[in-house]
Design a protein around this motif. Structure first.
Motif, PDB file in Angstrom:
ATOM      1  N   GLY A  63       0.784  -1.079   0.123  1.00 19.84           N
ATOM      2  CA  GLY A  63      -0.063   0.063   0.032  1.00 19.84           C
ATOM      3  C   GLY A  63       0.783   1.159   0.014  1.00 19.84           C
ATOM      4  N   VAL A  64       1.925   1.052  -0.073  1.00 15.26           N
ATOM      5  CA  VAL A  64       3.052   2.434  -0.148  1.00 15.26           C
ATOM      6  C   VAL A  64       3.667   2.584  -1.549  1.00 15.26           C
ATOM      7  CG1 VAL A  64       5.129   3.363   1.056  1.00 15.26           C
ATOM      8  CG2 VAL A  64       3.498   1.917   2.463  1.00 15.26           C
ATOM      9  N   PRO A  65       3.519   3.784  -2.087  1.00 18.46           N
ATOM     10  CA  PRO A  65       4.074   3.878  -3.461  1.00 18.46           C
ATOM     11  C   PRO A  65       5.805   4.105  -3.215  1.00 18.46           C
ATOM     12  CG  PRO A  65       2.852   5.870  -2.672  1.00 18.46           C
ATOM     13  CD  PRO A  65       2.675   4.913  -1.502  1.00 18.46           C
ATOM     14  N   LYS A  66       6.400   3.353  -3.872  1.00 16.72           N
ATOM     15  CA  LYS A  66       7.827   3.356  -3.693  1.00 16.72           C
ATOM     16  C   LYS A  66       8.409   4.126  -4.774  1.00 16.72           C
ATOM     17  CE  LYS A  66       8.129   0.554   0.008  1.00 16.72           C
ATOM     18  NZ  LYS A  66       9.003   0.537   1.330  1.00 16.72           N
ATOM     19  N   VAL A  67       9.402   5.122  -4.572  1.00 19.19           N
ATOM     20  CA  VAL A  67      10.162   5.712  -5.850  1.00 19.19           C
ATOM     21  C   VAL A  67      11.466   5.194  -5.514  1.00 19.19           C
ATOM     22  CG1 VAL A  67      10.853   7.904  -6.731  1.00 19.19           C
ATOM     23  CG2 VAL A  67       8.349   7.602  -5.806  1.00 19.19           C
ATOM     24  N   GLY A  68      12.000   4.238  -6.351  1.00 18.17           N
ATOM     25  CA  GLY A  68      13.500   3.679  -6.141  1.00 18.17           C
ATOM     26  C   GLY A  68      13.106   2.128  -5.230  1.00 18.17           C
ATOM     27  N   LEU A  69      13.629   1.281  -5.822  1.00 16.79           N
ATOM     28  CA  LEU A  69      13.502  -0.154  -5.148  1.00 16.79           C
ATOM     29  C   LEU A  69      14.805  -0.738  -4.746  1.00 16.79           C
ATOM     30  CD1 LEU A  69      10.751  -1.701  -7.499  1.00 16.79           C
ATOM     31  CD2 LEU A  69      10.530  -0.414  -5.353  1.00 16.79           C
ATOM     32  N   THR A  70      14.951  -1.356  -3.359  1.00 20.86           N
ATOM     33  CA  THR A  70      15.855  -1.925  -3.121  1.00 20.86           C
ATOM     34  C   THR A  70      16.051  -3.413  -4.127  1.00 20.86           C
ATOM     35  OG1 THR A  70      14.935  -3.198  -1.656  1.00 20.86           O
ATOM     36  CG2 THR A  70      15.777  -1.134  -0.829  1.00 20.86           C
ATOM     37  N   ASP A  71      17.241  -4.003  -3.908  1.00 21.90           N
ATOM     38  CA  ASP A  71      17.531  -5.311  -4.521  1.00 21.90           C
ATOM     39  C   ASP A  71      16.480  -6.279  -4.074  1.00 21.90           C
ATOM     40  OD1 ASP A  71      19.495  -4.314  -6.141  1.00 21.90           O
ATOM     41  OD2 ASP A  71      21.237  -5.189  -4.871  1.00 21.90           O
ATOM     42  N   ALA A  72      16.184  -6.207  -3.100  1.00 17.32           N
ATOM     43  CA  ALA A  72      15.273  -7.292  -2.361  1.00 17.32           C
ATOM     44  C   ALA A  72      13.561  -6.879  -2.712  1.00 17.32           C
ATOM     45  CB  ALA A  72      15.237  -7.270  -0.816  1.00 17.32           C
ATOM     46  N   GLU A  73      13.551  -5.486  -2.873  1.00 19.94           N
ATOM     47  CA  GLU A  73      12.147  -5.166  -3.335  1.00 19.94           C
ATOM     48  C   GLU A  73      11.900  -5.459  -5.000  1.00 19.94           C
ATOM     49  OE1 GLU A  73      11.297  -1.629  -0.164  1.00 19.94           O
ATOM     50  OE2 GLU A  73      12.378  -1.172  -2.338  1.00 19.94           O
ATOM     51  N   LEU A  74      13.081  -5.390  -5.748  1.00 22.71           N
ATOM     52  CA  LEU A  74      12.954  -5.636  -7.125  1.00 22.71           C
ATOM     53  C   LEU A  74      12.985  -7.349  -7.269  1.00 22.71           C
ATOM     54  CD1 LEU A  74      15.863  -3.849  -8.810  1.00 22.71           C
ATOM     55  CD2 LEU A  74      13.652  -3.406  -9.377  1.00 22.71           C
ATOM     56  N   ASP A  75      13.241  -8.002  -6.337  1.00 27.45           N
ATOM     57  CA  ASP A  75      13.382  -9.374  -6.323  1.00 27.45           C
ATOM     58  C   ASP A  75      11.727  -9.852  -5.982  1.00 27.45           C
ATOM     59  OD1 ASP A  75      15.884 -10.055  -6.463  1.00 27.45           O
ATOM     60  OD2 ASP A  75      16.419 -10.505  -4.498  1.00 27.45           O
ATOM     61  N   PHE A  76      11.169  -9.044  -5.470  1.00 27.82           N
ATOM     62  CA  PHE A  76       9.725  -9.238  -4.857  1.00 27.82           C
ATOM     63  C   PHE A  76       8.932  -8.926  -6.147  1.00 27.82           C
ATOM     64  CE2 PHE A  76       5.938  -8.132  -3.331  1.00 27.82           C
ATOM     65  CZ  PHE A  76       5.410  -9.053  -2.207  1.00 27.82           C
ATOM     66  N   VAL A  77       8.986  -7.794  -6.676  1.00 31.01           N
ATOM     67  CA  VAL A  77       8.249  -7.426  -7.904  1.00 31.01           C
ATOM     68  C   VAL A  77       8.318  -8.361  -8.939  1.00 31.01           C
ATOM     69  CG1 VAL A  77       8.144  -5.566  -9.754  1.00 31.01           C
ATOM     70  CG2 VAL A  77       8.322  -4.851  -7.106  1.00 31.01           C
TER      71      VAL A  77
END
Length: 301
Positions: A63-77
């Motif tokens: 539910g949070v808009p993210k501007v810039g993703l960590t490596d872990a967040e890119l893995d998740f996406v």
């Protein structure tokens, strides 16, 4: 108003007026197969950095808009098991309120990027007016968002399944400048030329930046700017193959509507082309990211 969560790297770059390029996440979650999507995510950010800008891949997580993703967040996406919802701008409020995970389209990426202060966005293709829209009213939200959001969108035109002439007419009606990068012809995603001309041509990133700066700084209104960059010539899809896949795709998606059309079409192109369309898709979005970064560098000077 939900305030975007901005990574320290992106926040610092914005504060120091250094170039930043927004990148969407729908291509990662819905446009490319697992494995390859994560490789492309890394390559996109790498080409932006090599051109001198900071990448800001955008998504909605919890539910949070993210501007810039960590490596872990890119893995998740990029993990299909996480089943991210495809979010246009209209879907953002519901995703925020309900705490959902979602991948952002051109419309929602543009909106979130602009809210965060990022003025340049690279993507694959813009949405547009669908064939038969006189009866269905099926018109991508990308067009209205671009008409009301001060952002530069760098793309390879629109997909040939769309009504390209009507799309260009609507962009004109909504006062969105359309620039062709080193071309006089509006590109059609897998093909370098659509048969429709562009009203303005620029041949260098500095020229594009000058037009963007003048549009945002001197022209009244809120519309963004579209910079149409043809797919690299060596990756352009063969015309006969393209036309066959298009005919088949139009038949297969005849009863598909709205935001489901593009994923269905891409899936057909990917499976029926023997991987040709995947290579083309990857090449054009990487080319657009590099060009967007070059223009962002010029804008920051």
């Amino acid at each position: 108003m939900s305030t975007p969560s901005i990574t320290d790297e992106v926040r610092t770059a914005l504060a120091e007026n250094r170039p930043v390029v927004a990148l969407e996440s729908t291509i990662l979650s819905h446009g490319l197969p697992p494995g390859r999507n994560r490789e492309v995510a890394a390559r996109l950010e790498d080409v932006v950095r090599k051109a001198g800008a900071v990448p800001a891949t955008i998504a909605v997580l919890g539910g949070v808009p993210k501007v810039g993703l960590t490596d872990a967040e890119l893995d998740f996406v990029c993990d299909p098991a996480n089943d991210l919802v495809k979010l246009s701008r209209r879907d953002l409020g519901a995703a925020y309120a309900l705490g959902r995970h979602g991948a952002t389209t051109v419309a929602s990426t543009s909106a979130i990027a602009s809210q965060a202060g990022v003025g340049v966005f690279a993507t694959g293709g813009l949405g547009g007016v669908h064939r038969g829209a006189r009866e269905t009213w099926d018109v991508s939200a990308d067009l209205d968002v671009l008409a009301t959001t001060p952002i530069l969108v760098v793309c390879s035109g629109v997909k040939s399944i769309l009504d390209i002439a009507a799309t260009l007419e609507l962009l004109e009606t909504r006062s969105v400048p359309v620039l062709g990068y080193r071309t006089d012809s509006f590109p059609a995603f897998y093909r370098r030329e659509s048969g429709h001309t562009v009203p303005w041509r620029v041949d260098e990133p500095a020229q594009a930046a000058a037009v963007v700066a003048a549009h945002f700084g001197q022209v009244p209104g809120t519309s963004g700017v579209l910079l149409a960059n043809p797919i690299p010539a060596e990756f352009e899809m063969d015309l006969d193959l393209h036309d066959r896949l298009l005919r088949e795709g139009l038949e297969k998606t005849r009863d598909v509507h709205g935001k489901d059309v593009t994923p269905a079409l891409l899936e057909h192109f990917h499976t029926a082309s023997g991987g040709v369309s995947l290579d083309a898709n990857e090449a054009l979005v990487l080319s657009n990211a590099a060009l967007a970064a070059e223009v962002a560098v010029e804008l920051a000077k």
